[in-house]
Design a protein around this motif. Structure first.
Motif, short mmCIF file in Angstrom:
data_model
loop_
_atom_site.label_atom_id
_atom_site.label_comp_id
_atom_site.label_asym_id
_atom_site.label_seq_id
_atom_site.Cartn_x
_atom_site.Cartn_y
_atom_site.Cartn_z
N GLN A 75 -8.87 14.59 15.61
CA GLN A 75 -7.93 13.47 15.56
C GLN A 75 -8.54 12.32 14.74
N LYS A 76 -9.84 12.14 14.94
CA LYS A 76 -10.53 11.03 14.28
C LYS A 76 -10.53 11.19 12.77
N SER A 77 -10.89 12.38 12.28
CA SER A 77 -10.96 12.53 10.83
C SER A 77 -9.55 12.57 10.23
N LEU A 78 -8.58 13.09 11.02
CA LEU A 78 -7.19 13.06 10.54
C LEU A 78 -6.75 11.61 10.33
N ARG A 79 -7.05 10.77 11.30
CA ARG A 79 -6.59 9.39 11.22
C ARG A 79 -7.37 8.56 10.23
N GLN A 80 -8.56 9.06 9.85
CA GLN A 80 -9.28 8.41 8.75
C GLN A 80 -8.64 8.75 7.41
N ALA A 81 -8.05 9.95 7.35
CA ALA A 81 -7.47 10.40 6.08
C ALA A 81 -6.08 9.82 5.84
N ILE A 82 -5.46 9.29 6.90
CA ILE A 82 -4.07 8.84 6.80
C ILE A 82 -3.95 7.36 7.11
N GLY A 83 -3.32 6.64 6.19
CA GLY A 83 -3.01 5.23 6.44
C GLY A 83 -1.54 5.09 6.77
N VAL A 84 -1.23 4.22 7.72
CA VAL A 84 0.15 4.03 8.14
C VAL A 84 0.56 2.58 7.94
N VAL A 85 1.66 2.37 7.25
CA VAL A 85 2.23 1.02 7.17
C VAL A 85 3.59 1.06 7.88
N PRO A 86 3.62 0.57 9.12
CA PRO A 86 4.85 0.66 9.89
C PRO A 86 5.82 -0.46 9.52
N GLN A 87 7.01 -0.40 10.09
CA GLN A 87 8.03 -1.43 9.85
C GLN A 87 7.55 -2.77 10.37
N ASP A 88 6.88 -2.71 11.48
CA ASP A 88 6.53 -3.94 12.17
C ASP A 88 5.13 -3.76 12.77
N SER A 89 4.17 -4.45 12.16
CA SER A 89 2.79 -4.28 12.62
C SER A 89 2.49 -5.21 13.78
N ILE A 90 1.72 -4.72 14.68
CA ILE A 90 1.25 -5.57 15.76
C ILE A 90 -0.14 -6.04 15.38
N LEU A 91 -0.32 -7.37 15.33
CA LEU A 91 -1.61 -7.90 14.90
C LEU A 91 -2.34 -8.54 16.07
N PHE A 92 -3.64 -8.65 15.93
CA PHE A 92 -4.46 -9.33 16.94
C PHE A 92 -4.28 -10.83 16.82
N ASN A 93 -4.43 -11.51 17.92
CA ASN A 93 -4.37 -12.96 17.90
C ASN A 93 -5.71 -13.49 17.41
N SER A 94 -5.91 -13.28 16.12
CA SER A 94 -7.18 -13.63 15.51
C SER A 94 -6.91 -13.96 14.04
N SER A 95 -7.94 -14.24 13.28
CA SER A 95 -7.70 -14.65 11.89
C SER A 95 -7.13 -13.49 11.07
N ILE A 96 -6.55 -13.85 9.95
CA ILE A 96 -6.03 -12.84 9.03
C ILE A 96 -7.17 -11.94 8.55
N GLY A 97 -8.30 -12.54 8.25
CA GLY A 97 -9.44 -11.76 7.79
C GLY A 97 -9.86 -10.71 8.81
N TYR A 98 -9.89 -11.11 10.07
CA TYR A 98 -10.26 -10.17 11.13
C TYR A 98 -9.24 -9.03 11.18
N ASN A 99 -7.97 -9.41 11.07
CA ASN A 99 -6.91 -8.40 11.13
C ASN A 99 -6.99 -7.41 9.97
#
Ligand code: ADP
Ligand code: ADP
Length: 231
Positions: A75-99
């Motif tokens: 699962q780990k190497s699969l998810r390293q090989a695949i990037g996902v850009v969803p309709q609506d990303s959930i971001l951390f309550n932190s700086s843009i750089g951190y995100n």
């Protein structure tokens, strides 16, 4: 390197109704494929299966990346090989750089800035005096939909996966935001294999191959030009 193959894939969420029925297609390395079709046709299911949110049963076909059955990949190497850009990303309550840098061990502030630039975030670049974990600058959770998408694009650029899954928002962004996002997406898609749930005409027109789905089956496939010639 990012070659994808669906080989006679069948899938049902509940064991009774069919979500995918004998779906076969190939995405050559670096090619862009647009999935189109009405709601419920099976587009999201294709992306979810490739990312292994769900696994195929025995006898329900195979999904291969670079010739290897994805059930034989961690699962780990699969998810390293695949990037996902969803309709609506959930971001951390932190700086843009951190995100942007989250999940990418060893990313330097320069790496993050470069990714932010490629994602068309020029006006949003903030400085990271102590690295991206500094809780300064604007907070991810306060960003607009378009800005969140740019953060997701920058994060994916930094991750640099050979494969991309894109789910285009049906909820339209305003036109100027849309244009900026398009440029950022072009930078992201360039040189990678991509599967997009396509709503925008520009995405459909620029895809190498369009797969038209209906009731879990591919009913037409070809370039935009080829499909127009059919009508
Ligand atoms: P879209 O056209 O954006 O895929 P849908 O209306 O098909 O939107 O689905 C929205 C979400 O609802 C999907 O992500 C899916 O997980 C969920 N969904 C769709 N159909 C069902 C269903 N029959 N049972 C449970 N969840 C469903
Ligand atoms: P699309 O992305 O083209 O809108 P989906 O792949 O979401 O279509 O859905 C394909 C079929 O699977 C639809 O009949 C839908 O109702 C069903 N479905 C989707 N998600 C779920 C879910 N989480 N649970 C049960 N059925 C689902």
């Amino acid at each position: 390197d990012g070659e994808i193959e669906f080989d006679n894939v069948n899938f049902s969420y509940d064991g009774r109704t069919t979500a995918l029925n004998g779906v076969s297609f190939k995405v050559p390395k670096g090619a862009s494929v647009a999935l189109v079709g009405e709601s419920g046709a099976g587009k999201s299911t294709i992306l979810r299966l490739l990312y292994r949110f769900y696994d195929l049963g025995e006898g329900d076909g195979r999904i291969l990346i670079d010739g290897q059955d994805i059930r034989d990949v961690t699962q780990k190497s699969l998810r390293q090989a695949i990037g996902v850009v969803p309709q609506d990303s959930i971001l951390f309550n932190s700086s843009i750089g951190y995100n942007i840098g989250y999940g990418k061990l060893g990313a330097t502030p320069e790496d993050i800035e470069a990714a932010a630039k490629s994602a068309q975030m020029h006006e949003r670049i903030i400085s990271f005096p102590d690295g991206y974990e500094t809780k300064v600058g604007e907070r991810g959770v306060r960003l607009s939909g378009g800005e969140k998408q740019r953060v997701a694009i920058a994060r994916t650029l930094l991750k640099n996966p050979p494969i991309l899954l894109l789910d285009e928002a049906t909820s339209a962004l305003d036109t100027s935001t849309e244009k900026d996002i398009q440029k950022a997406l072009q930078n992201l898609v360039q040189g990678r294999s991509s599967l997009s749930i396509a709503h925008r005409l520009s995405t459909i027109a620029s895809a190498d191959v369009i797969l038209v789905l209906k009731d879990g089956q591919i009913v037409e496939q070809g370039s935009h030009k080829e499909l127009l010639a059919h009508d």
